[in-house]
Structure formats: structure tokens, C-alpha cells
Scaffold this active site. Structure first.
Site, PDB file in Angstrom:
ATOM      1  NE  ARG A 162       4.369  73.535  22.748  1.00 44.70           N
ATOM      2  CZ  ARG A 162       5.415  72.705  22.790  1.00 44.70           C
ATOM      3  NH1 ARG A 162       6.623  73.144  23.078  1.00 44.70           N
ATOM      4  NH2 ARG A 162       5.250  71.425  22.552  1.00 44.70           N
ATOM      5  NE  ARG A 185      14.590  61.752  26.344  1.00 39.74           N
ATOM      6  CZ  ARG A 185      13.811  62.584  25.660  1.00 39.74           C
ATOM      7  NH1 ARG A 185      12.491  62.505  25.778  1.00 39.74           N
ATOM      8  NH2 ARG A 185      14.341  63.485  24.884  1.00 39.74           N
ATOM      9  CG  HIS A 226      10.635  74.394  27.799  1.00 43.54           C
ATOM     10  ND1 HIS A 226      10.173  74.996  26.655  1.00 43.54           N
ATOM     11  CD2 HIS A 226      10.726  73.064  27.492  1.00 43.54           C
ATOM     12  CE1 HIS A 226       9.995  74.090  25.709  1.00 43.54           C
ATOM     13  NE2 HIS A 226      10.332  72.913  26.190  1.00 43.54           N
ATOM     14  CB  SER A 251      12.289  76.598  19.893  1.00 47.00           C
ATOM     15  OG  SER A 251      12.578  76.756  21.257  1.00 47.00           O
ATOM     16  N   GLY A 252      10.447  74.046  21.330  1.00 48.22           N
ATOM     17  CA  GLY A 252      10.396  72.649  21.756  1.00 48.22           C
ATOM     18  C   GLY A 252       9.796  71.774  20.671  1.00 48.22           C
ATOM     19  CB  VAL A 256      18.611  70.193  19.066  1.00 51.08           C
ATOM     20  CG1 VAL A 256      19.649  69.742  20.088  1.00 51.08           C
ATOM     21  CG2 VAL A 256      17.262  70.413  19.739  1.00 51.08           C
ATOM     22  NE  ARG A 278      14.827  66.274   3.883  1.00 53.17           N
ATOM     23  CZ  ARG A 278      14.820  66.970   5.014  1.00 53.17           C
ATOM     24  NH1 ARG A 278      14.963  68.276   4.983  1.00 53.17           N
ATOM     25  NH2 ARG A 278      14.660  66.367   6.180  1.00 53.17           N
ATOM     26  CD  GLN A 305       6.483  71.788  27.630  1.00 57.99           C
ATOM     27  OE1 GLN A 305       5.892  71.104  28.459  1.00 57.99           O
ATOM     28  NE2 GLN A 305       6.926  71.301  26.482  1.00 57.99           N
ATOM     29  CG  ASN A 353      13.299  75.225  24.651  1.00 61.72           C
ATOM     30  OD1 ASN A 353      13.387  76.437  24.865  1.00 61.72           O
ATOM     31  ND2 ASN A 353      12.873  74.752  23.502  1.00 61.72           N
ATOM     32  CB  CYS A 411      13.610  70.404  26.399  1.00 56.74           C
ATOM     33  SG  CYS A 411      12.057  70.243  25.519  1.00 56.74           S
TER      34      CYS A 411
HETATM   35  C1  2RA Z   1       8.457  70.177  23.503  1.00 55.95           C
HETATM   36  N1  2RA Z   1       9.614  68.865  25.145  1.00 55.95           N
HETATM   37  O1  2RA Z   1       8.727  71.215  24.129  1.00 55.95           O
HETATM   38  C2  2RA Z   1       9.174  68.920  23.790  1.00 55.95           C
HETATM   39  C3  2RA Z   1      10.294  68.718  22.852  1.00 55.95           C
HETATM   40  N2  2RA Z   1      11.028  67.546  23.136  1.00 55.95           N
HETATM   41  O2  2RA Z   1       7.617  70.107  22.635  1.00 55.95           O
END
Ligand code: 2RA
Length: 350
Positions: free
Chosen positions: A247, A99, A254, A159-160, A14, A39, A156, A327, A129
């Protein structure tokens, strides 16, 4: 005076998009300080066309900072956001740590911008996201029709789950490319091996009905976030929400199917007018011409794209939509940047 900005987590998936967005948006910031784990300290990254050295996360990194955007894991935010806030920094946090804190506003600038001004802890939270990929469109319809219920399924992108999610999909795609796998149970699993990365099952040639961690009664954390966050952003604490999060083998963007039920009868014509004019929404909906949003076309763009707008056949108060949002942009970096820009307006105005 131009406020000083810190980007905490500048080297992550991000954070990388954040630096692009900061380079593309109007240049409202004075200094932009890049901060990451020790790092990554000393690395140089380009922002606003300038190579900038990454500093290690420490209390001193917040000296003189007005606004800090955090794109780090929940536990890092939980520890460091209050440290920055105690130094007078306004923190815009993209983790789940704050949140649902009643003293932390959860803000989507197109939907509830006023909420960003009331921040007793000095922290403003950015939604997850999956919520963000649909809430701008849903919020616009709610403002007109009054939302009663949301039933959504997500599709989804990997890359989430961060860089590890993307690396896992790419590795698995190489292992199955050109094969005739996907024809007998378990053949994909055998081909990709035991290392399924951040996902519980192979994601190449597959869909996985799981995102996040296990919560009560079989719900996933991702599904609970969609419910809790939608309620908070829309100011509807009793909103009925049912989400199923899935996913899919998409790198970034997304998608969600949305069944939204409203107070009274709705018409598709009025819904289309609202979506076509709502800030941050693009209506792309002409199935006769093969036009509807797909992640492969939406990736890299800012808006929430909406297609397949229909009135429910069995309920004249409900609409069916297909929604796509990048996302990493609106779902994360862009919304965080928009909130930070709202807050920055207070510095420049004062
Ligand atoms: C995902 N929404 O897509 C989550 C990431 N925060 O895994």
C-alpha cells in the site's frame, strides 16, 4: 427491448464511479434502479442526468430487473446475489464471494469475453482491482507470446480500501504536513496516532507491505487473489505467480511492476507493437523524454497504461513492465459495466 439494470451498492466508492460511467457510456439501459443498504434508502443520486431515488436492498428490488451490478462487501454479495439470480437476474458481482467458484466465470472483456456467456449460477464475477490493473496488458502479451510465469509487486492506492482508506490517508497527511517527520523511527506513527484506519501501519510518508487479510504461510489475501484470478482469467491453472502487495500513499490508481516470462524469446519491439495496439492499453514509454505512467496522471482514465518496457537482461524470454490502472474505474466499476454491457447485448439481440 432495453434491459433493466439494478446498481446494488450505488452509494459506495465504486458505486459513485459506476454512476458516472453509466452516464458517460452509450445509453443501452431501460430503467436504471439504484439499490443500497436501508440506511441509504431515500437518498437521491444523479445517473444519466436524472435524480434517482435509492431503494433499500430487498428481494422486491429485483422485480423486473434483467442485470444487476453488485458493488457491496463479500458477505452482502454472498447473501443477495443468489437471491437476485433465483429471480432470473444476471448478476455481475464485484466482490470476492464467487470469483473462484468453478460455476462462476471471472471475466475481463478484453481478455476472455466468451466466458461471460457460460454462467450456471446466473452470476458473473468481476476480478479484484489489483489483478485488473495489469491483466489487460498481460493478457495481450500472453496471446502473442504464451505466458509461463508472473512475478509482480503492487503499489496500491488507498481507495482500494474504500472511503475509509481515503479518509485515513487525508487525515494522516494533515497531521504530518509541513513537519520534518520521517527522520527518526516511529516519529510518523506517533504523529498520526493509533488509529491507522484500514491499514496496519501509517500510510502517510510510508509504504506498507500489506493488503488484505492473512492467509497460509505468510501470504496476504490480496497476493493470493492476484495468483488465483490471473490463472483463472488467462485459463492457465498451473501458471507460476508470485505477488507482493504494497500500500502506498496514493489516493486512486494502482501500479504494478511486472516480470513476465514467456515460452520463447521475446523482443521489445514486438512487445511494444502488441501493447500499442491492444484494446484497452496505452503504451506510454519514452524515458528519454521523461514519459512513463504515474498514478497522478492515470487517475480518472479508463485504460491500462504501460511504460518502462524492457527485456530482462538475464532472461531473453522475459519482459519487465510498469503498469498503472485506475482501481475504481477499470479496477472495479468500468470492468463491471463492460461485463454488464456484454450481457445486455444478449437481451437486445434476443
Ligand atoms: C485493495 N484490492 O486495494 C483491494 C480492494 N479490493 O485494498
Amino acid at each position: 427491448r432495453k434491459p433493466t439494470l439494478a446498481v446494488v451498492g450505488a452509494t459506495g466508492a465504486v458505486g459513485t464511479v459506476m454512476l458516472q460511467i453509466l452516464s458517460q457510456h452509450a445509453d443501452i439501459w431501460g430503467e436504471i434502479r439504484l439499490v443500497a443498504s436501508p440506511r441509504s434508502a431515500g437518498k437521491k443520486l444523479a445517473v444519466r442526468g436524472e435524480e434517482t431515488e435509492v431503494m433499500a436492498l430487498s428481494e422486491d428490488a429485483f422485480d423486473g430487473v434483467d442485470v444487476a451490478m453488485f458493488d457491496v462487501p463479500d458477505e452482502v454479495s454472498a447473501q443477495w446475489a443468489p437471491v437476485a439470480a433465483a429471480k432470473g437476474v444476471v448478476v455481475v458481482d464485484n466482490s470476492a464471494a464467487f470469483r473462484m467458484d468453478p460455476d462462476v466465470p471471472l471475466v475481463v472483456p478484453e481478455v476472455n469475453p466468451h466466458a461471460a456467456r457460460v454462467r450456471p449460477r446466473g452470476i458473473v464475477a468481476n476480478p479484484n482491482c489489483t489483478t485488473l490493473s495489469m491483466i489487460v496488458a498481460v493478457g495481450a502479451l500472453h496471446a502473442e507470446f504464451g505466458l509461463r510465469e508472473l512475478i509482480v509487486s503492487s503499489y496500491q492506492a488507498v481507495s482500494g480500501a474504500g472511503r475509509d482508506g481515503v479518509d485515513t490517508l487525508r487525515r494522516q497527511l494533515q497531521l504530518v504536513a509541513g513537519s520534518e517527520l520521517g527522520t527518526s523511527p516511529g516519529d510518523v506513527r506517533r504523529a498520526v496516532g493509533d488509529d491507522t484506519g484500514p491499514f496496519p501501519e501509517p500510510v502517510a510518508l510510508n509504504v506498507v507491505p500489506w493488503a488484505g487479510s492473512l492467509k497460509d504461510d505468510g501470504w496476504s489475501s490480496e497476493e493470493m487473489k492476484v495468483r488465483d484470478e490471473s490463472r483463472k482469467i488467462l485459463g492457465l491453472p498451473g501458471l507460476r505467480v508470485a505477488a507482493t502487495c504494497v500500500r502506498v500513499p496514493v489516493v486512486t490508481t494502482h501500479s504494478l511492476t511486472v516480470h513476465a516470462r514467456f515460452e520463447d524469446e521475446v523482443t521489445v519491439d514486438r512487445a511494444r507493437e502488441i501493447l500499442a495496439t491492444a484494446p484497452g492499453v496505452v503504451l506510454f514509454d519514452n524515458p528519454a523524454a521523461g514519459e512513463f505512467p504515474t498514478p497522478a496522471d492515470v487517475v480518472g482514465t479508463d485504460p491500462t497504461w504501460v511504460g518502462r518496457v524492457r527485456r530482462s537482461l538475464d532472461d531473453p524470454t522475459a519482459l519487465e513492465l510498469f503498469v498503472c490502472g485506475d482501481n475504481l474505474r477499470k479496477g472495479a466499476a468500468l470492468n463491471t459495466a463492460q461485463i454488464a454491457e456484454l450481457v445486455a447485448g444478449e437481451f437486445t439481440a434476443g
